[in-house]
Design a protein around this motif. Structure first.
Motif, mmCIF file in Angstrom:
data_model
loop_
_atom_site.group_PDB
_atom_site.id
_atom_site.type_symbol
_atom_site.label_atom_id
_atom_site.label_comp_id
_atom_site.label_asym_id
_atom_site.label_seq_id
_atom_site.Cartn_x
_atom_site.Cartn_y
_atom_site.Cartn_z
ATOM 1 N N CYS A 170 4.848 4.389 4.137
ATOM 2 C CA CYS A 170 4.444 4.896 5.444
ATOM 3 C C CYS A 170 3.089 5.590 5.340
ATOM 4 O O CYS A 170 2.885 6.448 4.477
ATOM 5 N N THR A 181 8.187 7.299 2.724
ATOM 6 C CA THR A 181 9.104 6.191 2.968
ATOM 7 C C THR A 181 8.515 4.881 2.469
ATOM 8 O O THR A 181 7.429 4.475 2.886
ATOM 9 N N LYS A 182 9.243 4.224 1.567
ATOM 10 C CA LYS A 182 8.806 2.934 1.038
ATOM 11 C C LYS A 182 9.413 1.820 1.881
ATOM 12 O O LYS A 182 10.600 1.834 2.185
ATOM 13 N N PHE A 183 8.586 0.847 2.230
ATOM 14 C CA PHE A 183 9.063 -0.247 3.069
ATOM 15 C C PHE A 183 9.846 -1.272 2.248
ATOM 16 O O PHE A 183 9.444 -1.646 1.137
ATOM 17 N N THR A 184 10.965 -1.708 2.801
ATOM 18 C CA THR A 184 11.854 -2.694 2.176
ATOM 19 C C THR A 184 12.319 -3.643 3.275
ATOM 20 O O THR A 184 12.007 -3.436 4.462
ATOM 21 N N GLN A 203 14.114 -1.166 5.415
ATOM 22 C CA GLN A 203 13.227 -0.152 5.989
ATOM 23 C C GLN A 203 11.986 -0.849 6.540
ATOM 24 O O GLN A 203 11.033 -1.127 5.836
ATOM 25 N N ARG A 204 12.017 -1.151 7.833
ATOM 26 C CA ARG A 204 10.996 -1.975 8.455
ATOM 27 C C ARG A 204 9.711 -1.203 8.734
ATOM 28 O O ARG A 204 9.714 0.016 8.878
ATOM 29 N N ARG A 205 8.625 -1.952 8.823
ATOM 30 C CA ARG A 205 7.331 -1.402 9.215
ATOM 31 C C ARG A 205 7.234 -1.301 10.732
ATOM 32 O O ARG A 205 7.714 -2.174 11.454
ATOM 33 N N CYS A 262 6.813 4.425 9.282
ATOM 34 C CA CYS A 262 8.252 4.195 9.220
ATOM 35 C C CYS A 262 8.902 4.509 10.565
ATOM 36 O O CYS A 262 8.270 5.083 11.459
ATOM 37 N N GLY A 263 10.181 4.171 10.691
ATOM 38 C CA GLY A 263 10.887 4.402 11.945
ATOM 39 C C GLY A 263 10.972 5.858 12.324
ATOM 40 O O GLY A 263 10.830 6.223 13.498
#
Length: 238
Positions: free
Chosen positions: A174, A180-183, A186-188, A199-200
């Motif tokens: 983020c 927060t790491k995007f996966t 864990q959406r952008r 992040c969200g």
């Protein structure tokens, strides 16, 4: 030259052909005094990756769409009034100068050169031409059409402009909280005001940006959009 083409049959046929290529999914393009000045393929830097798009420059609007069959079929038509457009040249090293509070595209593919930003109230993005000459001609023709349109006195440009979105590939974490790491889970997300990838949790608030949409759109939760227009941000990121 544009004035000579306004009532010509050749101009009417060219515009009708463009309408046919977009089919029922596109809006009518024929209008009083409208002239098709030029057309061509430019590479648009999209959220996921660069993609070719067909552009049509009229004397009052800029139209572009996805290429389904070259010269025959296009879809996802977008129309931008020329009076609301601003252009900014991009250096081939990717530096925008942040004149419009936009981030540097660090991971721009090396083959993308000869680019510029198309800045408008509803959508802003980078495009790239095949050659430096083509870039120069596109920018000169667009600016000339804008100048002639505004000189008539019945059009006024909007002052607010949409941010250029940072491509997804620019951010593994983020760009707001830096935690927060995007996966795949864990959406952008994108802050609609500054264009950063967040992040969200950091984009959980919504705010009305009238120049972009009649609906509330996602923005950051704190007062630190680094690339924001300064004159309206104090009441935006809440």
């Amino acid at each position: 030259m544009v004035d000579r083409l306004v009532h010509s049959e050749a101009n009417a046929r060219r515009i009708a052909q463009v309408e046919t290529c977009f089919g029922s999914s596109g809006q009518p393009l024929t209008g009083p005094g409208r002239v098709l000045v030029g057309e061509g393929v430019l590479t648009k830097l999209c959220r996921k990756k660069p993609k070719p798009r067909q552009f049509f420059l009229f004397n009052d609007i800029l139209v572009y769409g996805n290429i389904v069959i070259n010269k025959k079929k296009y879809n996802k038509q977008h129309i931008i009034p020329l009076e609301n457009i601003k252009l900014q040249s991009l250096e081939d090293n990717g530096d925008t100068g942040r004149r419009f509070y936009q981030p540097v595209f660090r991971s721009r593919p090396r083959e993308l050169r000869n680019g510029w930003l198309i800045i408008s109230p509803t959508k802003s993005f980078a495009v790239y031409a095949a050659t430096a000459t083509e870039k120069s001609e596109w920018m000169a023709h667009i600016n000339k059409c804008i100048q002639d349109l505004l000189a008539k006195g019945d059009k006024r440009p909007m002052q607010e402009h949409a941010a250029v979105w940072v491509p997804d590939s620019e951010a593994n974490v983020c760009q707001h909280c830096n935690r927060t790491k995007f996966t795949p889970i864990q959406r952008r997300h994108h802050c609609r005001n500054c264009g950063r990838v967040v992040c969200g949790a950091c984009s959980s608030k919504k705010y009305l940006l009238p120049h972009m949409s009649s609906l509330c759109v996602c923005v950051l939760t704190q007062y630190n959009c680094l690339y924001r227009p300064q004159h309206h941000m104090s009441s935006l990121c809440v």
